[in-house]
Design a protein around this motif. Structure first.
Motif, PDB file in Angstrom:
ATOM      1  N   GLY A   1       0.862  -1.130   0.044  1.00  0.00           N
ATOM      2  CA  GLY A   1       0.111  -0.116   0.092  1.00  0.00           C
ATOM      3  C   GLY A   1       1.002   1.341  -0.016  1.00  0.00           C
ATOM      4  N   GLU A   2       1.774   1.246   0.845  1.00  0.00           N
ATOM      5  CA  GLU A   2       2.979   2.423   0.834  1.00  0.00           C
ATOM      6  C   GLU A   2       3.519   2.588  -0.627  1.00  0.00           C
ATOM      7  N   LEU A   3       3.796   1.497  -1.267  1.00  0.00           N
ATOM      8  CA  LEU A   3       4.573   1.676  -2.474  1.00  0.00           C
ATOM      9  C   LEU A   3       3.644   1.957  -3.647  1.00  0.00           C
ATOM     10  N   GLU A   4       2.313   1.492  -3.512  1.00  0.00           N
ATOM     11  CA  GLU A   4       1.370   2.143  -4.571  1.00  0.00           C
ATOM     12  C   GLU A   4       0.479   3.344  -4.291  1.00  0.00           C
ATOM     13  N   ARG A   5       0.976   4.027  -2.983  1.00  0.00           N
ATOM     14  CA  ARG A   5       0.415   5.413  -2.536  1.00  0.00           C
ATOM     15  C   ARG A   5       0.804   6.351  -3.493  1.00  0.00           C
ATOM     16  N   PRO A   6      -0.097   6.941  -4.317  1.00  0.00           N
ATOM     17  CA  PRO A   6       0.211   8.145  -4.985  1.00  0.00           C
ATOM     18  C   PRO A   6       1.156   9.250  -4.458  1.00  0.00           C
TER      19      PRO A   6
END
Length: 170
Positions: free
Chosen positions: A159-164
Motif C-alpha cells: 500500500g505504501e509503494l502504491e500510494r500516489p
C-alpha cells in the motif's frame, strides 16, 4: 532461527559499511528471492498446461470477472498493467490456442470483447487449482495466524509503494 544467505549479505554490508543501516536489505532481499523462486515454480505448473504466467494472468482475469467471462482488452490491460501491444500478443497466442475468442462489442462497433472459450474455462480452472498446490506447500511452514500476519504486513508495505506521490518521479 537459522541464518540464510540474505543474513550473510546484510552482515557483510554491516562489516564493510558500518555507516549504513542495511536491515531493509534483509526484508527486500527475501521478498525478491521468494518472488523469483515461486515464480519459477508457478511457471513450471502453468507450463504443464501449455501456458506461461502471462497467459495465465489473462485467463485468470477473465475467469475472475465472472460469467460470461468477458472483458474489453482495455479493461484487461489496466488490470494487468500491460501495454496494449503486450496484451495483443498474449491475446493472439490464446486465441490461436482456442482458449479465448474475440468478438465485436455489442455496445460499441469500434471495440472488441474478449471471452473465455469452454476450453479456456476448463484450462484456467485446472491451472489455478494446480498453482495453489505449491503455494500452500510453501506456506505450510507458517501457522494460519502467522500467514495472516504476514499477509497484513505485506499489504501495508505494498500500500505504501502504491500510494500516489506528489512531485517528480523517483
Amino acid at each position: 532461527m537459522t541464518e540464510d544467505p540474505v543474513d550473510r549479505i546484510v552482515q557483510q554490508w554491516q562489516r564493510e559499511r558500518p555507516d549504513l543501516e542495511p536491515s531493509p536489505m534483509g526484508i527486500f532481499g527475501r521478498i525478491y528471492r521468494i518472488a523469483r523462486l515461486m515464480g519459477d515454480r508457478m511457471e513450471a505448473v502453468y507450463g504443464s498446461y501449455g501456458i506461461g504466467r502471462g497467459e495465465f494472468d489473462v485467463l485468470a482475469t477473465l475467469r475472475r470477472a465472472g460469467e460470461p467471462y468477458t472483458l474489453s482488452p482495455g479493461a484487461m490491460t489496466a488490470t494487468l498493467m500491460l501495454t496494449s501491444g503486450g496484451m495483443t500478443g498474449r491475446l493472439d497466442r490464446l486465441e490461436r490456442a482456442g482458449l479465448i475468442a474475440r468478438s465485436p462489442d455489442p455496445d460499441d462497433r469500434r471495440a472488441l470483447r474478449v471471452s473465455l472459450t469452454s476450453e479456456g474455462l476448463r484450462l484456467i480452472d485446472e491451472a489455478v487449482a494446480a498453482g495453489l498446490g505449491p503455494q500452500h506447500e510453501t506456506l505450510a511452514v507458517l501457522s494460519p495466524e502467522r500467514r495472516e500476519l504476514l499477509a497484513g504486513l505485506l499489504r501495508d508495505v505494498l500500500g505504501e509503494l502504491e500510494r500516489p506521490r506528489g512531485g517528480a518521479a523517483r
